[in-house]
Enzyme design. Structure first.
Site, PDB file in Angstrom:
ATOM      1  N   LEU A  59       0.849  -1.182   0.000  1.00 28.31           N
ATOM      2  CA  LEU A  59       0.000   0.000   0.000  1.00 28.31           C
ATOM      3  C   LEU A  59       0.884   1.231   0.000  1.00 28.31           C
ATOM      4  O   LEU A  59       1.974   1.219   0.588  1.00 28.31           O
ATOM      5  CB  LEU A  59      -0.902   0.030   1.243  1.00 28.31           C
ATOM      6  CG  LEU A  59      -1.964  -1.062   1.391  1.00 28.31           C
ATOM      7  CD1 LEU A  59      -2.716  -0.865   2.698  1.00 28.31           C
ATOM      8  CD2 LEU A  59      -2.926  -1.059   0.220  1.00 28.31           C
ATOM      9  N   ASP A  60       0.425   2.304  -0.626  1.00 27.87           N
ATOM     10  CA  ASP A  60       1.152   3.566  -0.584  1.00 27.87           C
ATOM     11  C   ASP A  60       1.283   4.030   0.866  1.00 27.87           C
ATOM     12  O   ASP A  60       0.428   3.743   1.714  1.00 27.87           O
ATOM     13  CB  ASP A  60       0.430   4.638  -1.390  1.00 27.87           C
ATOM     14  CG  ASP A  60       0.405   4.331  -2.881  1.00 27.87           C
ATOM     15  OD1 ASP A  60       1.257   3.554  -3.346  1.00 27.87           O
ATOM     16  OD2 ASP A  60      -0.483   4.868  -3.568  1.00 27.87           O
ATOM     17  N   ARG A  61       2.323   4.767   1.145  1.00 33.75           N
ATOM     18  CA  ARG A  61       2.585   5.226   2.507  1.00 33.75           C
ATOM     19  C   ARG A  61       1.394   5.932   3.161  1.00 33.75           C
ATOM     20  O   ARG A  61       1.075   5.650   4.315  1.00 33.75           O
ATOM     21  CB  ARG A  61       3.815   6.140   2.507  1.00 33.75           C
ATOM     22  CG  ARG A  61       4.218   6.617   3.895  1.00 33.75           C
ATOM     23  CD  ARG A  61       5.536   7.339   3.870  1.00 33.75           C
ATOM     24  NE  ARG A  61       6.011   7.587   5.214  1.00 33.75           N
ATOM     25  CZ  ARG A  61       7.262   7.944   5.509  1.00 33.75           C
ATOM     26  NH1 ARG A  61       8.142   8.092   4.547  1.00 33.75           N
ATOM     27  NH2 ARG A  61       7.624   8.145   6.759  1.00 33.75           N
ATOM     28  N   THR A  63      -1.706   5.524   2.763  1.00 31.01           N
ATOM     29  CA  THR A  63      -2.901   4.691   2.737  1.00 31.01           C
ATOM     30  C   THR A  63      -2.865   3.693   3.877  1.00 31.01           C
ATOM     31  O   THR A  63      -1.811   3.174   4.235  1.00 31.01           O
ATOM     32  CB  THR A  63      -2.990   3.937   1.390  1.00 31.01           C
ATOM     33  OG1 THR A  63      -2.967   4.877   0.321  1.00 31.01           O
ATOM     34  CG2 THR A  63      -4.238   3.093   1.299  1.00 31.01           C
TER      35      THR A  63
END
Length: 233
Positions: A59-61, A63
């Site tokens: 997951l993106d940071r 998120t």
């Protein structure tokens, strides 16, 4: 920041990643989900030295939500195949600025990533990689909309770009056009995107496993009266 453990056995670990935590370490040297998992397994299983951590997706940071990690290379290979073949079901919640024209449907785009700037953009059909996501409106108020998103592909920044490209940036996502700011539990910026559910086939038992991750205190809706607050207008 400490991830919440949602499922664990000899083959898999599933956690609820807090917003603001890196999935994998980078040049900053900051703690990541991978380093946290390695430390957790060293202590729990009394394994000094290196331990295997199979991060099969990320997951993106900014998120939050469900992340699946393999404990063995065998499990990692089987789970990675499920992601590659589109056999894993993913559900995200997002709060966006604006509202779709319809209450449900599917969006299809072609995306291309600039690795130098780490920014993804939509391209003409036939260029980049195809990205598909099904959407459903869950709630709309005060110029904002909560969506359920089921991506059929797993492109970098996919949901963020597909939404922003339709004039609906995710709340807090300054990188892709949001004018609002949301703070994570550690005070750093986050975005209103949460990986709510993951359904996968267990790599050795062959049984379906469904995992759901709760939202944490930094999720915008958690604040009393948020939809009618200044932020929500």
């Amino acid at each position: 920041m400490t991830p919440e453990i949602l499922f664990e056995d000899n083959h898999c670990l599933v956690v609820n990643k807090p917003a603001g935590m890196l999935s994998q370490g980078d040049e900053t040297g900051e703690p990541s989900l991978v380093s946290w998992t390695a430390d957790y397994w060293r202590e729990k299983y009394d394994k000094p030295g290196n331990v295997y951590v199979g991060l099969v997706h990320r997951l993106d940071r900014p998120t939050s939500g469900v992340v699946l990690i393999a404990r063995t290379s065998k499990a990692a290979g089987r789970l990675a195949d499920q992601f590659r073949l589109g056999e894993i079901s993913k559900l995200y919640w997002a709060i966006v600025e604006g509202r779709p024209e319809t209450d449900s449907g599917e969006w299809v785009d072609h995306l291309e990533k600039d690795r130098r700037t780490n920014v993804v953009r939509a391209t003409a059909e036939g260029e980049g990689k195809i990205a598909r996501v099904a959407f459903e409106v869950l709630h709309s108020e005060g110029g904002l909309t909560k969506l359920a998103l089921r991506p059929k592909t797993g492109r970098s920044h996919q949901l963020r770009v597909q939404l922003a490209g339709r004039g609906m940036p995710i709340v807090g996502d300054r990188k892709y056009g949001s004018k609002r700011l949301v703070r994570a539990l550690d005070g750093e910026p986050r975005i209103a995107l949460h990986a709510r559910e993951l359904i996968f086939t267990h790599p050795t038992k062959g049984e379906p496993v469904r995992i759901e991750a709760r939202v944490q205190e930094d999720w915008p809706e958690s604040a009393p009266g948020w939809w009618r607050s200044t932020l929500g207008r």
